[in-house]
Design an enzyme around this catalytic site. Structure first.
Site, PDB file in Angstrom:
ATOM      1  N   ASP A   1      79.156   6.716  64.747  1.00 39.33           N
ATOM      2  CA  ASP A   1      79.256   5.921  65.977  1.00 39.33           C
ATOM      3  C   ASP A   1      77.872   5.434  66.436  1.00 39.33           C
ATOM      4  O   ASP A   1      76.907   6.199  66.448  1.00 39.33           O
ATOM      5  CB  ASP A   1      79.859   6.757  67.103  1.00 39.33           C
ATOM      6  CG  ASP A   1      81.216   7.338  66.762  1.00 39.33           C
ATOM      7  OD1 ASP A   1      81.415   7.781  65.616  1.00 39.33           O
ATOM      8  OD2 ASP A   1      82.078   7.385  67.659  1.00 39.33           O
TER       9      ASP A   1
ATOM     10  N   HIS B   1      77.998   3.018  69.377  1.00 36.99           N
ATOM     11  CA  HIS B   1      78.378   2.885  70.791  1.00 36.99           C
ATOM     12  C   HIS B   1      77.370   2.082  71.611  1.00 36.99           C
ATOM     13  O   HIS B   1      76.936   2.518  72.686  1.00 36.99           O
ATOM     14  CB  HIS B   1      78.594   4.264  71.411  1.00 36.99           C
ATOM     15  CG  HIS B   1      79.981   4.793  71.215  1.00 36.99           C
ATOM     16  ND1 HIS B   1      81.100   4.140  71.658  1.00 36.99           N
ATOM     17  CD2 HIS B   1      80.435   5.925  70.598  1.00 36.99           C
ATOM     18  CE1 HIS B   1      82.188   4.833  71.339  1.00 36.99           C
ATOM     19  NE2 HIS B   1      81.809   5.913  70.684  1.00 36.99           N
TER      20      HIS B   1
ATOM     21  N   ASP C   1      83.348   2.458  65.940  1.00 43.35           N
ATOM     22  CA  ASP C   1      82.808   2.636  67.293  1.00 43.35           C
ATOM     23  C   ASP C   1      81.407   2.047  67.397  1.00 43.35           C
ATOM     24  O   ASP C   1      80.446   2.713  67.779  1.00 43.35           O
ATOM     25  CB  ASP C   1      82.833   4.112  67.697  1.00 43.35           C
ATOM     26  CG  ASP C   1      84.214   4.574  68.147  1.00 43.35           C
ATOM     27  OD1 ASP C   1      85.195   3.832  67.905  1.00 43.35           O
ATOM     28  OD2 ASP C   1      84.325   5.666  68.719  1.00 43.35           O
TER      29      ASP C   1
ATOM     30  N   ASP D   1      81.098  -0.351  73.153  1.00 42.51           N
ATOM     31  CA  ASP D   1      81.548   0.422  74.326  1.00 42.51           C
ATOM     32  C   ASP D   1      80.544   1.499  74.715  1.00 42.51           C
ATOM     33  O   ASP D   1      79.794   2.024  73.890  1.00 42.51           O
ATOM     34  CB  ASP D   1      82.921   1.070  74.098  1.00 42.51           C
ATOM     35  CG  ASP D   1      84.077   0.120  74.343  1.00 42.51           C
ATOM     36  OD1 ASP D   1      83.869  -0.897  75.029  1.00 42.51           O
ATOM     37  OD2 ASP D   1      85.192   0.383  73.849  1.00 42.51           O
ATOM     38  N   ARG D   2      80.570   1.821  76.008  1.00 43.84           N
ATOM     39  CA  ARG D   2      79.727   2.834  76.638  1.00 43.84           C
ATOM     40  C   ARG D   2      78.273   2.378  76.719  1.00 43.84           C
ATOM     41  O   ARG D   2      77.746   2.163  77.796  1.00 43.84           O
ATOM     42  CB  ARG D   2      79.864   4.194  75.964  1.00 43.84           C
ATOM     43  CG  ARG D   2      81.271   4.797  76.092  1.00 43.84           C
ATOM     44  CD  ARG D   2      81.269   6.261  75.684  1.00 43.84           C
ATOM     45  NE  ARG D   2      82.583   6.852  75.838  1.00 43.84           N
ATOM     46  CZ  ARG D   2      83.078   7.372  76.956  1.00 43.84           C
ATOM     47  NH1 ARG D   2      82.346   7.353  78.046  1.00 43.84           N
ATOM     48  NH2 ARG D   2      84.275   7.899  76.986  1.00 43.84           N
TER      49      ARG D   2
ATOM     50  N   ASN E   1      88.296   3.778  66.869  1.00 45.89           N
ATOM     51  CA  ASN E   1      89.275   3.674  67.949  1.00 45.89           C
ATOM     52  C   ASN E   1      88.783   2.798  69.097  1.00 45.89           C
ATOM     53  O   ASN E   1      89.577   2.298  69.896  1.00 45.89           O
ATOM     54  CB  ASN E   1      89.659   5.062  68.472  1.00 45.89           C
ATOM     55  CG  ASN E   1      88.488   5.811  69.054  1.00 45.89           C
ATOM     56  OD1 ASN E   1      87.522   6.108  68.347  1.00 45.89           O
ATOM     57  ND2 ASN E   1      88.545   6.146  70.338  1.00 45.89           N
ATOM     58  N   HIS E   2      87.458   2.573  69.185  1.00 47.05           N
ATOM     59  CA  HIS E   2      86.928   1.712  70.246  1.00 47.05           C
ATOM     60  C   HIS E   2      86.893   0.240  69.855  1.00 47.05           C
ATOM     61  O   HIS E   2      86.498  -0.591  70.686  1.00 47.05           O
ATOM     62  CB  HIS E   2      85.540   2.181  70.683  1.00 47.05           C
ATOM     63  CG  HIS E   2      85.593   3.260  71.709  1.00 47.05           C
ATOM     64  ND1 HIS E   2      85.557   3.010  73.057  1.00 47.05           N
ATOM     65  CD2 HIS E   2      85.714   4.598  71.592  1.00 47.05           C
ATOM     66  CE1 HIS E   2      85.627   4.146  73.732  1.00 47.05           C
ATOM     67  NE2 HIS E   2      85.730   5.131  72.857  1.00 47.05           N
TER      68      HIS E   2
ATOM     69  N   HIS F   1      87.023   6.779  60.224  1.00 49.05           N
ATOM     70  CA  HIS F   1      86.456   7.058  61.553  1.00 49.05           C
ATOM     71  C   HIS F   1      86.981   8.360  62.132  1.00 49.05           C
ATOM     72  O   HIS F   1      86.208   9.192  62.601  1.00 49.05           O
ATOM     73  CB  HIS F   1      86.764   5.912  62.516  1.00 49.05           C
ATOM     74  CG  HIS F   1      86.201   6.151  63.875  1.00 49.05           C
ATOM     75  ND1 HIS F   1      84.855   6.080  64.149  1.00 49.05           N
ATOM     76  CD2 HIS F   1      86.788   6.514  65.047  1.00 49.05           C
ATOM     77  CE1 HIS F   1      84.635   6.367  65.420  1.00 49.05           C
ATOM     78  NE2 HIS F   1      85.797   6.636  65.990  1.00 49.05           N
TER      79      HIS F   1
ATOM     80  N   ARG G   1      92.480  15.035  72.398  1.00 47.98           N
ATOM     81  CA  ARG G   1      92.266  13.734  73.038  1.00 47.98           C
ATOM     82  C   ARG G   1      93.546  13.169  73.647  1.00 47.98           C
ATOM     83  O   ARG G   1      93.484  12.205  74.418  1.00 47.98           O
ATOM     84  CB  ARG G   1      91.731  12.728  72.019  1.00 47.98           C
ATOM     85  CG  ARG G   1      90.425  13.110  71.388  1.00 47.98           C
ATOM     86  CD  ARG G   1      90.052  12.115  70.293  1.00 47.98           C
ATOM     87  NE  ARG G   1      88.889  12.528  69.553  1.00 47.98           N
ATOM     88  CZ  ARG G   1      87.640  12.194  69.847  1.00 47.98           C
ATOM     89  NH1 ARG G   1      87.396  11.452  70.897  1.00 47.98           N
ATOM     90  NH2 ARG G   1      86.632  12.609  69.099  1.00 47.98           N
TER      91      ARG G   1
ATOM     92  N   HIS H   1      83.444   9.873  65.118  1.00 47.73           N
ATOM     93  CA  HIS H   1      84.408  10.028  66.215  1.00 47.73           C
ATOM     94  C   HIS H   1      84.051  11.111  67.232  1.00 47.73           C
ATOM     95  O   HIS H   1      84.606  11.124  68.323  1.00 47.73           O
ATOM     96  CB  HIS H   1      85.782  10.313  65.604  1.00 47.73           C
ATOM     97  CG  HIS H   1      86.958  10.140  66.512  1.00 47.73           C
ATOM     98  ND1 HIS H   1      87.069   9.141  67.454  1.00 47.73           N
ATOM     99  CD2 HIS H   1      88.121  10.846  66.604  1.00 47.73           C
ATOM    100  CE1 HIS H   1      88.225   9.239  68.068  1.00 47.73           C
ATOM    101  NE2 HIS H   1      88.887  10.261  67.578  1.00 47.73           N
TER     102      HIS H   1
END
Length: 527
Positions: free
Chosen positions: A271, A273, A300, A303-304, A332-333, A381, A429, A456
């Site tokens: 990731d 991110h 990923d 995001d964030r 997943n993002h 992922h 999750r 992940h």
């Protein structure tokens, strides 16, 4: 039957352990006054600060302190001990739910908070915790029910009233969007309406330019330099990069086979991110992507972190430069629902245009779901499946050109996590599942593979080796969200042996733009 003295002893021990768990939070926030710490632990406001960054600065000092994932895990362990001694204490469960939320274990948070309100239906903070977890998962309607219950229990709490009102607005907006949405069968591809060649570049634009149709290394270097100085790429070239990447990804299977020649190496990153400056550091440490120095980024990307646009345009540009220099897996993002919650959508609207939001959403649906390197290493992922016997051919046959479903092979590839216990268990999750070492070994045996590499999950050291060395988690966003204090890592493989060599690194400084800076106003209210 236990005596009254024994029961009182267990309750007393549980309270002592709870205090130790609270101390773990004090270690995380050492400069927060005691009164503020209690506020952190007990209020609605801080229940939902999963969307904020705690970066407590001392007055007249450059000293700052960031949180550490290990401390949240320690708090969970201690609250668990307290719950084992006194399982009817709603406070313990709600506090453990908060710790789970901080680790993005929203399924576990919902379970604990639900148990808390089952024990004490009038315990408002249990509803706060559960509402926060639902909110983080994008389940606004479920969150709204919990916030309404908070309002019933605490009718005179102005903060709760304000947040409930904003949640109601979010749900109304969601209903409106659903009502006016065009059926997928009737939707026209946004890409069909884009002709980047007709977009004029203003004479005063002094940034990176693509000459003709070829994305060159020289262009990418200049673009990254401009990004580093917080300058923008002209939307004409941004459209060109995304559109060309779209054409490349559409032609790929859902499972991509990667061949690394003997004597050559291959790097896998986890990731990112939106942490663009840490991405640049990876390239400083390990070299730029090229045919001789290929990379796989394992989902990923966005995001964030608040430099997600810079990250995705850089990765896509390298893909345009050379398809064999860089490989990209979906995380997943890379989905509409996550992008709407965690900042990428807002960042794209701010730095580019609304049309790019739809275009990125479409291109993300073309990303492959997994890779196999030299018929030995399976890279995905998330993780594995709810049933045994899944073959690589089944993964390759998945119709991935859609938003991620909430169940099935595609969902599990993007969302699942390993567990230490054998067998399978519910997902911490709330999506996908947890799978044990026996599941990993059967999958590897069934498909004649040696190793699983997945991402992940944030890890203190940037990686973790599990399942008797058959599974490695790699996470490449150090000091995740400016708060977790973790290292980042990447894995280098050299053919033909393909033995993993793990390199760890620390976070680098970046401009003073907080993570989640582009999240919706609704989410920022809960900070």
């Amino acid at each position: 039957m236990p005596s009254m003295a024994a029961e009182n002893s267990d309750v007393s021990k549980a309270e002592q352990i709870k205090l130790q768990a609270n101390e773990a939070f004090k270690v995380i926030y050492p400069f927060v006054p005691k009164r503020s710490l209690l506020w952190f632990s007990e209020t609605f406001k801080d229940c939902l600060n999963i969307f904020t960054i705690w970066n407590v600065k001392l007055v007249n000092s450059e000293v700052s302190f960031v949180t550490n994932a290990h401390k949240y895990s320690q708090a969970i362990d201690l609250y668990t001990q307290a719950i084992e001694l006194n399982c009817e204490n709603a406070v313990y469960l709600a506090n453990r739910a908060l710790a789970h939320t901080k680790l993005e274990e929203f399924g576990s948070a919902i379970h604990d908070a639900s148990k808390a309100v089952e024990i004490d239906p009038k315990y408002s903070k249990g509803y706060y915790r559960r509402g926060a977890a639902y909110l983080a998962m994008g389940k606004f309607k479920e969150a709204l029910k919990d916030f309404q219950q908070v309002k019933r229990i605490c009718p005179n709490d102005p903060d709760a009233s304000k947040k409930l009102k904003e949640c109601e607005k979010a749900v109304m907006k969601l209903k409106f969007e659903e009502a006016i949405a065009t059926p997928s069968s009737e939707q026209q591809s946004v890409a069909e309406s884009i002709d980047f060649r007709t977009i004029d570049v203003e004479p005063q634009y002094g940034g990176a330019r693509i000459e003709g149709d070829v994305v060159t290394l020289e262009f990418i270097k200049k673009m990254m330099h401009e990004f580093k100085n917080q300058k923008s790429l002209h939307k004409r070239y941004a459209f060109q990069i995304v559109m060309q990447t779209r054409e490349i990804l559409m032609a790929l299977p859902s499972l991509v086979d990667v061949k690394v020649p003997d004597g050559k190496h291959f790097t896998v990153c986890g990731d990112i991110h939106g942490q663009f400056f840490d991405l640049l550091n990876i390239f400083e440490l390990n070299g730029l992507p090229s045919d001789e120095n290929p990379y796989l980024f394992n989902g990923d990307f966005v995001d964030r972190g608040s430099f997600s646009v810079e990250v995705i345009l850089t990765l896509f540009a390298f893909k345009c430069m050379s398809q064999s220099a860089i490989y990209l897996s979906r995380g997943n993002h890379e989905s509409k629902s996550m992008n709407k919650i965690y900042g990428f959508e807002g960042e794209v609207k701010s730095k580019l245009t609304d049309k790019f939001v739809e275009l990125f959403a479409q291109v993300f649906c073309y990303l492959p779901l997994a890779h196999v390197i030299n018929n030995k290493v399976f890279v995905v992922h998330g993780g594995l499946f709810s049933t045994d016997g899944v073959k690589l051919s089944q993964i390759k046959a998945i119709n991935r050109f859609c938003e991620p479903p909430e169940e099935g092979l595609m969902c599990e590839l993007l969302w699942s996590d390993p567990q230490s216990d054998p067998g399978r268990g519910p997902s911490k999750r709330g999506v996908g599942l947890s799978f044990g070492g026996d599941v990993t070994k059967r999958f590897l045996k069934d498909n004649n593979l040696d190793l699983i590499v997945r991402s992940h999950e944030v890890k203190d050291d940037g990686y973790e080796i599990e399942h008797d060395g058959k599974l490695i988690t790699v996470f490449s966003a150090p000091n995740y969200c400016d708060q977790m204090g973790n290292k980042g890592a990447f894995i280098r493989f050299e053919a033909p042996v393909m033995e993993p060599k793990i390199v760890t690194f620390s976070a680098v400084t970046h401009p003073d733009v907080k993570p989640m800076a582009y999240a919706s106003n609704f989410l920022r209210m809960f900070s």
